[in-house]
Scaffold this motif. Sequence first.
Motif, mmCIF file in Angstrom:
data_model
loop_
_atom_site.group_PDB
_atom_site.id
_atom_site.type_symbol
_atom_site.label_atom_id
_atom_site.label_comp_id
_atom_site.label_asym_id
_atom_site.label_seq_id
_atom_site.Cartn_x
_atom_site.Cartn_y
_atom_site.Cartn_z
ATOM 1 N N GLY A 55 9.870 8.907 9.425
ATOM 2 C CA GLY A 55 9.351 7.595 9.787
ATOM 3 C C GLY A 55 9.520 7.273 11.263
ATOM 4 O O GLY A 55 9.057 6.231 11.726
ATOM 5 N N GLY A 56 10.165 8.176 11.995
ATOM 6 C CA GLY A 56 10.453 7.901 13.392
ATOM 7 C C GLY A 56 9.306 8.136 14.347
ATOM 8 O O GLY A 56 9.326 7.668 15.488
ATOM 9 N N SER A 57 8.309 8.881 13.901
ATOM 10 C CA SER A 57 7.154 9.188 14.759
ATOM 11 C C SER A 57 5.873 8.762 14.061
ATOM 12 O O SER A 57 5.691 9.035 12.868
ATOM 13 C CB SER A 57 7.094 10.687 15.055
ATOM 14 N N THR A 58 5.016 8.097 14.816
ATOM 15 C CA THR A 58 3.719 7.672 14.291
ATOM 16 C C THR A 58 2.635 7.993 15.299
ATOM 17 O O THR A 58 2.916 8.163 16.503
ATOM 18 C CB THR A 58 3.685 6.166 13.980
ATOM 19 N N TYR A 59 1.413 8.063 14.808
ATOM 20 C CA TYR A 59 0.276 8.352 15.689
ATOM 21 C C TYR A 59 -0.956 7.691 15.111
ATOM 22 O O TYR A 59 -1.114 7.650 13.880
ATOM 23 C CB TYR A 59 0.066 9.857 15.801
ATOM 24 N N TYR A 60 -1.821 7.177 15.988
ATOM 25 C CA TYR A 60 -2.993 6.436 15.540
ATOM 26 C C TYR A 60 -4.258 6.936 16.225
ATOM 27 O O TYR A 60 -4.224 7.345 17.391
ATOM 28 C CB TYR A 60 -2.828 4.948 15.851
ATOM 29 N N ALA A 61 -5.348 6.819 15.517
ATOM 30 C CA ALA A 61 -6.645 7.027 16.140
ATOM 31 C C ALA A 61 -6.871 5.914 17.157
ATOM 32 O O ALA A 61 -6.411 4.775 16.969
ATOM 33 C CB ALA A 61 -7.745 7.010 15.087
ATOM 34 N N ASP A 62 -7.575 6.231 18.221
ATOM 35 C CA ASP A 62 -7.828 5.234 19.260
ATOM 36 C C ASP A 62 -8.531 3.998 18.706
ATOM 37 O O ASP A 62 -8.300 2.879 19.167
ATOM 38 C CB ASP A 62 -8.674 5.846 20.378
ATOM 39 N N SER A 63 -9.370 4.204 17.707
ATOM 40 C CA SER A 63 -10.167 3.105 17.165
ATOM 41 C C SER A 63 -9.333 2.060 16.434
ATOM 42 O O SER A 63 -9.797 0.932 16.221
ATOM 43 C CB SER A 63 -11.237 3.659 16.212
ATOM 44 N N VAL A 64 -8.110 2.411 16.032
ATOM 45 C CA VAL A 64 -7.279 1.464 15.285
ATOM 46 C C VAL A 64 -5.986 1.118 16.003
ATOM 47 O O VAL A 64 -5.227 0.253 15.538
ATOM 48 C CB VAL A 64 -6.961 1.994 13.873
ATOM 49 N N LYS A 65 -5.724 1.782 17.114
ATOM 50 C CA LYS A 65 -4.472 1.565 17.840
ATOM 51 C C LYS A 65 -4.340 0.094 18.235
ATOM 52 O O LYS A 65 -5.273 -0.514 18.752
ATOM 53 C CB LYS A 65 -4.441 2.462 19.065
ATOM 54 N N GLY A 66 -3.166 -0.463 17.971
ATOM 55 C CA GLY A 66 -2.922 -1.862 18.294
ATOM 56 C C GLY A 66 -3.315 -2.826 17.191
ATOM 57 O O GLY A 66 -2.944 -4.004 17.237
ATOM 58 N N ARG A 67 -4.060 -2.341 16.198
ATOM 59 C CA ARG A 67 -4.480 -3.191 15.079
ATOM 60 C C ARG A 67 -3.863 -2.745 13.758
ATOM 61 O O ARG A 67 -3.592 -3.583 12.891
ATOM 62 C CB ARG A 67 -6.007 -3.167 14.949
ATOM 63 N N PHE A 68 -3.675 -1.451 13.577
ATOM 64 C CA PHE A 68 -3.135 -0.912 12.331
ATOM 65 C C PHE A 68 -1.703 -0.430 12.565
ATOM 66 O O PHE A 68 -1.362 0.053 13.650
ATOM 67 C CB PHE A 68 -3.968 0.274 11.847
ATOM 68 N N THR A 69 -0.903 -0.524 11.504
ATOM 69 C CA THR A 69 0.471 -0.019 11.546
ATOM 70 C C THR A 69 0.759 0.756 10.279
ATOM 71 O O THR A 69 0.594 0.228 9.168
ATOM 72 C CB THR A 69 1.471 -1.172 11.678
ATOM 73 N N ILE A 70 1.202 1.993 10.445
ATOM 74 C CA ILE A 70 1.609 2.805 9.308
ATOM 75 C C ILE A 70 3.121 2.739 9.179
ATOM 76 O O ILE A 70 3.848 2.722 10.179
ATOM 77 C CB ILE A 70 1.126 4.263 9.467
ATOM 78 N N SER A 71 3.591 2.676 7.952
ATOM 79 C CA SER A 71 5.028 2.659 7.701
ATOM 80 C C SER A 71 5.293 3.333 6.357
ATOM 81 O O SER A 71 4.361 3.589 5.587
ATOM 82 C CB SER A 71 5.564 1.230 7.699
ATOM 83 N N ARG A 72 6.556 3.617 6.103
ATOM 84 C CA ARG A 72 6.909 4.259 4.838
ATOM 85 C C ARG A 72 8.256 3.753 4.362
ATOM 86 O O ARG A 72 9.121 3.385 5.161
ATOM 87 C CB ARG A 72 6.932 5.776 4.998
ATOM 88 N N ASP A 73 8.421 3.763 3.055
ATOM 89 C CA ASP A 73 9.677 3.433 2.415
ATOM 90 C C ASP A 73 9.980 4.588 1.472
ATOM 91 O O ASP A 73 9.464 4.631 0.345
ATOM 92 C CB ASP A 73 9.562 2.111 1.664
ATOM 93 N N ASN A 74 10.774 5.525 1.943
ATOM 94 C CA ASN A 74 11.044 6.719 1.132
ATOM 95 C C ASN A 74 11.798 6.376 -0.158
ATOM 96 O O ASN A 74 11.643 7.066 -1.171
ATOM 97 C CB ASN A 74 11.827 7.746 1.951
ATOM 98 N N ALA A 75 12.589 5.325 -0.125
ATOM 99 C CA ALA A 75 13.313 4.916 -1.330
ATOM 100 C C ALA A 75 12.350 4.450 -2.416
ATOM 101 O O ALA A 75 12.616 4.627 -3.612
ATOM 102 C CB ALA A 75 14.302 3.813 -0.997
ATOM 103 N N LYS A 76 11.226 3.873 -1.994
ATOM 104 C CA LYS A 76 10.217 3.416 -2.951
ATOM 105 C C LYS A 76 9.104 4.439 -3.136
ATOM 106 O O LYS A 76 8.153 4.198 -3.887
ATOM 107 C CB LYS A 76 9.618 2.089 -2.485
ATOM 108 N N ASN A 77 9.213 5.551 -2.408
ATOM 109 C CA ASN A 77 8.189 6.599 -2.490
ATOM 110 C C ASN A 77 6.797 6.053 -2.186
ATOM 111 O O ASN A 77 5.818 6.406 -2.861
ATOM 112 C CB ASN A 77 8.201 7.265 -3.876
ATOM 113 N N THR A 78 6.720 5.221 -1.167
ATOM 114 C CA THR A 78 5.484 4.517 -0.861
ATOM 115 C C THR A 78 5.230 4.516 0.647
ATOM 116 O O THR A 78 6.166 4.393 1.442
ATOM 117 C CB THR A 78 5.542 3.070 -1.379
#
Length: 127
Positions: A55-78
């Motif tokens: 979860g420490g590294s993320t990367y975005y397409a230019d078209s969504v950068k600044g608008r979308f955020t990816i995250s994860r909760d490994n404890a919830k497997n989601t």
Amino acid sequence: QVQLVESGGGLVQAGGSLRLSCAASGRTISSYAMGWFRQAPRKEREFVAAISKSGGSTYYADSVKGRFTISRDNAKNTVYLQMNSLKPEDTAVYYCAAGRADSGSHYYTVAREYDYWGQGTQVTVSS
């Protein structure tokens, strides 16, 4: 085997927000880098966002950068994709994907690196 099920899609007006979820089963996703892709009608599937297994590294397409955020909760497997300031051009079927990763900081931006895919959830943004 990892089964992935996306949810949270729907119809929203331009400027609105949605949060997509990707629930995994079968195996823990803590060993996998995760990503989101999308496919609009008559277009090829395209990369949206990726996150390393830690979860420490993320990367975005230019078209969504600044608008979308990816995250994860490994404890919830989601894995999540928070989408803000949505535009009509964001309309697509959104897919979640999992790819085996040895490094905690590694992520993938190409579809062939992913081993498992969900069935997708439709996002429609009206103007």
